[in-house]
Design a protein around this motif. Structure first.
Motif, PDB file in Angstrom:
ATOM      1  N   VAL A   4      -7.968 -26.195   6.870  1.00 36.33           N
ATOM      2  CA  VAL A   4      -6.996 -25.423   6.098  1.00 36.33           C
ATOM      3  C   VAL A   4      -7.062 -24.000   6.619  1.00 36.33           C
ATOM      4  CG1 VAL A   4      -6.449 -24.554   3.789  1.00 36.33           C
ATOM      5  CG2 VAL A   4      -7.232 -26.931   4.091  1.00 36.33           C
ATOM      6  N   THR A   5      -5.910 -23.416   6.928  1.00 36.87           N
ATOM      7  CA  THR A   5      -5.898 -22.090   7.550  1.00 36.87           C
ATOM      8  C   THR A   5      -5.680 -20.957   6.564  1.00 36.87           C
ATOM      9  OG1 THR A   5      -3.553 -22.333   8.057  1.00 36.87           O
ATOM     10  CG2 THR A   5      -5.129 -22.990   9.764  1.00 36.87           C
ATOM     11  N   GLY A   6      -5.370 -21.268   5.347  1.00 37.07           N
ATOM     12  CA  GLY A   6      -5.110 -20.270   4.307  1.00 37.07           C
ATOM     13  C   GLY A   6      -4.325 -20.971   3.228  1.00 37.07           C
ATOM     14  N   LEU A   7      -4.240 -20.367   2.079  1.00 30.29           N
ATOM     15  CA  LEU A   7      -3.525 -21.001   0.979  1.00 30.29           C
ATOM     16  C   LEU A   7      -2.434 -20.088   0.454  1.00 30.29           C
ATOM     17  CD1 LEU A   7      -6.554 -22.424  -1.049  1.00 30.29           C
ATOM     18  CD2 LEU A   7      -5.057 -23.667   0.523  1.00 30.29           C
ATOM     19  N   GLY A   8      -1.293 -20.671   0.175  1.00 31.32           N
ATOM     20  CA  GLY A   8      -0.246 -19.956  -0.544  1.00 31.32           C
ATOM     21  C   GLY A   8      -0.393 -20.244  -2.022  1.00 31.32           C
ATOM     22  N   THR A  60      -1.994 -30.858  19.628  1.00 31.16           N
ATOM     23  CA  THR A  60      -2.305 -29.963  18.520  1.00 31.16           C
ATOM     24  C   THR A  60      -1.155 -30.073  17.523  1.00 31.16           C
ATOM     25  OG1 THR A  60      -1.271 -28.076  19.636  1.00 31.16           O
ATOM     26  CG2 THR A  60      -3.669 -28.337  19.895  1.00 31.16           C
ATOM     27  N   ALA A  61      -1.437 -29.730  16.282  1.00 29.30           N
ATOM     28  CA  ALA A  61      -0.392 -29.855  15.264  1.00 29.30           C
ATOM     29  C   ALA A  61      -0.630 -28.868  14.143  1.00 29.30           C
ATOM     30  CB  ALA A  61      -0.374 -31.277  14.722  1.00 29.30           C
ATOM     31  N   ARG A  62       0.444 -28.652  13.373  1.00 29.43           N
ATOM     32  CA  ARG A  62       0.398 -27.829  12.178  1.00 29.43           C
ATOM     33  C   ARG A  62       1.203 -28.546  11.106  1.00 29.43           C
ATOM     34  NH1 ARG A  62       0.542 -25.031  16.376  1.00 29.43           N
ATOM     35  NH2 ARG A  62       2.714 -24.695  16.815  1.00 29.43           N
ATOM     36  N   SER A  63       0.734 -28.427   9.875  1.00 30.33           N
ATOM     37  CA  SER A  63       1.496 -28.985   8.760  1.00 30.33           C
ATOM     38  C   SER A  63       1.350 -28.084   7.544  1.00 30.33           C
ATOM     39  CB  SER A  63       1.024 -30.409   8.411  1.00 30.33           C
ATOM     40  OG  SER A  63      -0.238 -30.376   7.778  1.00 30.33           O
ATOM     41  N   VAL A  64       2.240 -28.276   6.596  1.00 27.88           N
ATOM     42  CA  VAL A  64       2.146 -27.601   5.302  1.00 27.88           C
ATOM     43  C   VAL A  64       2.353 -28.660   4.222  1.00 27.88           C
ATOM     44  CG1 VAL A  64       3.084 -25.838   3.752  1.00 27.88           C
ATOM     45  CG2 VAL A  64       2.998 -25.415   6.231  1.00 27.88           C
ATOM     46  N   GLN A  65       1.363 -28.756   3.360  1.00 25.14           N
ATOM     47  CA  GLN A  65       1.396 -29.639   2.195  1.00 25.14           C
ATOM     48  C   GLN A  65       1.710 -28.742   0.995  1.00 25.14           C
ATOM     49  OE1 GLN A  65       0.496 -32.670   3.346  1.00 25.14           O
ATOM     50  NE2 GLN A  65       0.697 -33.829   1.479  1.00 25.14           N
ATOM     51  N   VAL A  66       2.602 -29.174   0.109  1.00 28.79           N
ATOM     52  CA  VAL A  66       2.998 -28.358  -1.033  1.00 28.79           C
ATOM     53  C   VAL A  66       2.791 -29.143  -2.328  1.00 28.79           C
ATOM     54  CG1 VAL A  66       4.933 -27.180  -2.182  1.00 28.79           C
ATOM     55  CG2 VAL A  66       4.677 -27.035   0.298  1.00 28.79           C
ATOM     56  N   PHE A  67       2.185 -28.477  -3.302  1.00 32.76           N
ATOM     57  CA  PHE A  67       2.045 -29.063  -4.639  1.00 32.76           C
ATOM     58  C   PHE A  67       3.386 -29.009  -5.340  1.00 32.76           C
ATOM     59  CE2 PHE A  67      -2.384 -29.013  -3.968  1.00 32.76           C
ATOM     60  CZ  PHE A  67      -2.887 -29.957  -4.854  1.00 32.76           C
ATOM     61  N   PRO A  82      -1.438 -24.840   4.245  1.00 30.57           N
ATOM     62  CA  PRO A  82      -1.220 -24.976   5.677  1.00 30.57           C
ATOM     63  C   PRO A  82      -2.480 -25.518   6.356  1.00 30.57           C
ATOM     64  CG  PRO A  82      -1.217 -22.648   5.023  1.00 30.57           C
ATOM     65  CD  PRO A  82      -1.546 -23.454   3.818  1.00 30.57           C
ATOM     66  N   MET A  83      -2.270 -26.415   7.319  1.00 30.39           N
ATOM     67  CA  MET A  83      -3.390 -27.027   8.031  1.00 30.39           C
ATOM     68  C   MET A  83      -3.094 -27.026   9.526  1.00 30.39           C
ATOM     69  SD  MET A  83      -4.071 -30.267   5.492  1.00 30.39           S
ATOM     70  CE  MET A  83      -5.841 -30.428   5.725  1.00 30.39           C
ATOM     71  N   VAL A  84      -4.167 -26.935  10.318  1.00 30.23           N
ATOM     72  CA  VAL A  84      -4.059 -27.083  11.771  1.00 30.23           C
ATOM     73  C   VAL A  84      -4.920 -28.267  12.189  1.00 30.23           C
ATOM     74  CG1 VAL A  84      -3.511 -24.672  12.261  1.00 30.23           C
ATOM     75  CG2 VAL A  84      -5.901 -25.408  12.212  1.00 30.23           C
ATOM     76  N   TYR A  85      -4.517 -28.903  13.290  1.00 26.04           N
ATOM     77  CA  TYR A  85      -5.167 -30.115  13.770  1.00 26.04           C
ATOM     78  C   TYR A  85      -5.341 -30.079  15.280  1.00 26.04           C
ATOM     79  CZ  TYR A  85      -2.758 -31.834   9.545  1.00 26.04           C
ATOM     80  OH  TYR A  85      -2.258 -31.996   8.271  1.00 26.04           O
TER      81      TYR A  85
END
Length: 132
Positions: A78-82, A101-108, A87-90
């Motif tokens: 996890v790279t930081g939280l809103g 490499t990848a990036r994603s954003v998971q939202v509640f 946000p996550m990096v892989y």
């Protein structure tokens, strides 16, 4: 993958491999999903199924093909939280070498309204410590 807070081994299934003997590019997203689920289960102690989140964005940069016989792992953090976003990096590796490499954003989200909601405080604390 020591630069990532979490790492998980991924099994290549026969159906993952295309006619060229490579893992199909669309399957990388599945590997990232498997890594994300393992991370949440291991670090947070809950399956993503139980956490009312949605995948808001996903970006993958392919570097080298993954061959059917290679050992695959995914490192992530996890790279930081809103307020509501995670946000996550892989890094996807094949035989220890970076394949993507990848990036994603998971939202509640609120299940009833479908709108974003704040990350619950207990979960936020677990994610900020990143399971270390």
């Amino acid at each position: 993958m020591s630069e990532y807070a979490y790492e998980v081994a991924i099994d290549i299934r026969l159906r993952d491999v295309d006619f060229m003997g490579h893992v199909n590019n669309a399957i990388y997203a599945t590997y990232l999903e498997e890594a994300r689920e393992a991370y949440f289960s291991d670090v947070v102690g809950h399956s993503l199924v139980d956490l009312d989140t949605v995948l808001a964005s996903l970006e993958i940069e392919y570097e080298t093909p993954i061959e059917a016989e290679q050992d695959v792992s995914v490192g992530l953090e996890v790279t930081g939280l809103g307020d509501s976003s995670i946000p996550m990096v892989y890094e996807v590796r094949a035989d220890g070498e970076r394949a993507a490499t990848a990036r994603s954003v998971q939202v509640f989200v609120d299940r009833e309204s479908g709108t974003a909601r704040s990350i619950p405080p207990k979960l936020r604390n677990q994610l900020e410590s990143d399971g270390r």
